[in-house]
Design a protein around this motif. Structure first.
Motif, mmCIF file in Angstrom:
data_model
loop_
_atom_site.group_PDB
_atom_site.id
_atom_site.type_symbol
_atom_site.label_atom_id
_atom_site.label_comp_id
_atom_site.label_asym_id
_atom_site.label_seq_id
_atom_site.Cartn_x
_atom_site.Cartn_y
_atom_site.Cartn_z
ATOM 1 N N CYS A 68 103.448 12.981 -33.953
ATOM 2 C CA CYS A 68 104.141 14.205 -33.520
ATOM 3 C C CYS A 68 105.356 13.936 -32.654
ATOM 4 N N GLY A 69 105.484 12.691 -32.143
ATOM 5 C CA GLY A 69 106.657 12.358 -31.354
ATOM 6 C C GLY A 69 106.835 13.269 -30.151
ATOM 7 N N ALA A 70 108.066 13.734 -29.965
ATOM 8 C CA ALA A 70 108.395 14.546 -28.793
ATOM 9 C C ALA A 70 108.155 16.031 -29.001
ATOM 10 N N GLY A 71 107.448 16.405 -30.070
ATOM 11 C CA GLY A 71 107.042 17.785 -30.256
ATOM 12 C C GLY A 71 108.048 18.689 -30.943
ATOM 13 N N HIS A 72 109.089 18.113 -31.552
ATOM 14 C CA HIS A 72 110.115 18.956 -32.182
ATOM 15 C C HIS A 72 109.555 19.762 -33.349
ATOM 16 N N TYR A 73 108.761 19.127 -34.198
ATOM 17 C CA TYR A 73 108.199 19.830 -35.354
ATOM 18 C C TYR A 73 107.155 20.846 -34.901
ATOM 19 N N ALA A 74 106.317 20.462 -33.944
ATOM 20 C CA ALA A 74 105.308 21.388 -33.430
ATOM 21 C C ALA A 74 105.957 22.650 -32.873
ATOM 22 N N ALA A 75 107.022 22.489 -32.101
ATOM 23 C CA ALA A 75 107.719 23.640 -31.531
ATOM 24 C C ALA A 75 108.273 24.535 -32.631
ATOM 25 N N ALA A 76 108.876 23.922 -33.651
ATOM 26 C CA ALA A 76 109.455 24.705 -34.746
ATOM 27 C C ALA A 76 108.379 25.440 -35.534
ATOM 28 N N LEU A 77 107.240 24.795 -35.761
ATOM 29 C CA LEU A 77 106.154 25.434 -36.502
ATOM 30 C C LEU A 77 105.563 26.607 -35.724
ATOM 31 N N LEU A 78 105.429 26.442 -34.417
ATOM 32 C CA LEU A 78 104.951 27.551 -33.594
ATOM 33 C C LEU A 78 105.953 28.708 -33.604
ATOM 34 N N ASP A 79 107.232 28.379 -33.551
ATOM 35 C CA ASP A 79 108.266 29.415 -33.628
ATOM 36 C C ASP A 79 108.167 30.197 -34.930
ATOM 37 N N ARG A 80 107.679 29.535 -35.974
ATOM 38 C CA ARG A 80 107.572 30.167 -37.291
ATOM 39 C C ARG A 80 106.226 30.841 -37.513
ATOM 40 N N GLY A 81 105.380 30.878 -36.475
ATOM 41 C CA GLY A 81 104.158 31.660 -36.562
ATOM 42 C C GLY A 81 102.867 30.896 -36.718
ATOM 43 N N ALA A 82 102.899 29.555 -36.665
ATOM 44 C CA ALA A 82 101.652 28.797 -36.745
ATOM 45 C C ALA A 82 100.724 29.224 -35.616
#
Length: 232
Positions: free
Chosen positions: A50-64
């Motif tokens: 997950c690294g520094a959380g860039h993908y996680a943040a984007a996925l949460l922004d998209r409703g995950a």
């Protein structure tokens, strides 16, 4: 001996900073992978490497609904904690060369490996573990370095499968395994996944403002591969 698959200390800190804005991470791989993810509303997502959380943040922004992040680097996880704060994320410090024993069976709708797969040596084990924790019909997204890009950069035989080092910054190198398209897809399909889509991502138009030279490079020659697979 297992291969080193995480970016530690200052190297991890530098990588976290670059991943926020670089043409390759922020404007090429990330948009492609998020596009392949599609609608993630209400989904439970596993972000491996997950690294520094860039993908996680984007996925949460998209409703995950919830994201579980796993990475072998504590410096990258610190950056992820800072980025994500108290959002619906659980972060685990774990070596991807080892089984995901702390994750229950059938607990995720989507698993994501963004530019991680080629670093890992225990790939068959990792793919089996992901299959275990995905629900039937769940999605696996994987991006990796493009075999042609590696061949162009390192030379020699296209069919080489050696472990190589790519200079990073002024004093570090990223270590990963070269593999052909046949080997990459063969491992994924051999692990029981069904290929739904394959992309050769190019940088988005916004990358022109960041680095016009690298933007043009991604539109002239391949850089990454990104695939969407389904767990039957």
């Amino acid at each position: 001996m297992t291969a080193e698959t995480a970016y530690h200390g200052e190297m991890g800190e530098q990588f976290a900073a670059r991943a926020s804005t670089s043409v390759y991470n922020a404007h090429t791989d990330r948009p492609a992978m998020l596009g392949l993810a599609g609608d993630v509303s209400g989904r439970h997502v596993l972000d491996l490497g997950c690294g520094a959380g860039h993908y996680a943040a984007a996925l949460l922004d998209r409703g995950a609904a919830h994201v579980v992040g796993v990475d072998g680097s504590e410096s990258l996880l610190r950056a992820a904690r800072e980025r994500l704060g108290d959002r619906a994320v659980a972060l685990h410090h774990h070596d991807l060369e080892e089984p995901l024993a702390f994750l229950p069976d059938g607990s995720f709708d989507l698993a994501l490996m963004a530019l991680v797969y080629h670093h890992v040596e225990a790939r068959a084990q990792l793919l089996s573990e992901i299959r275990r924790v995905l629900r039937p019909g769940g999605t696996l997204l994987v991006s990796t370095t493009h075999p042609t890009a590696d061949w162009t950069y390192y030379g020699g035989s296209y069919f080489a499968d050696d472990r190589v080092a790519l200079p990073f910054g002024t004093e570090y190198a990223l270590s990963y395994r070269r593999m052909t398209l046949e080997a990459f897809l063969g491992e994924l399909l051999g692990a029981g996944y069904v290929l739904e889509r394959l992309l050769e991502p190019r940088a988005t138009e916004t990358a022109r403002l960041v680095d016009p030279g690298r933007y043009e490079k991604t539109h002239r020659s391949p850089t990454f591969l990104a695939v969407r697979l389904r767990r039957p």
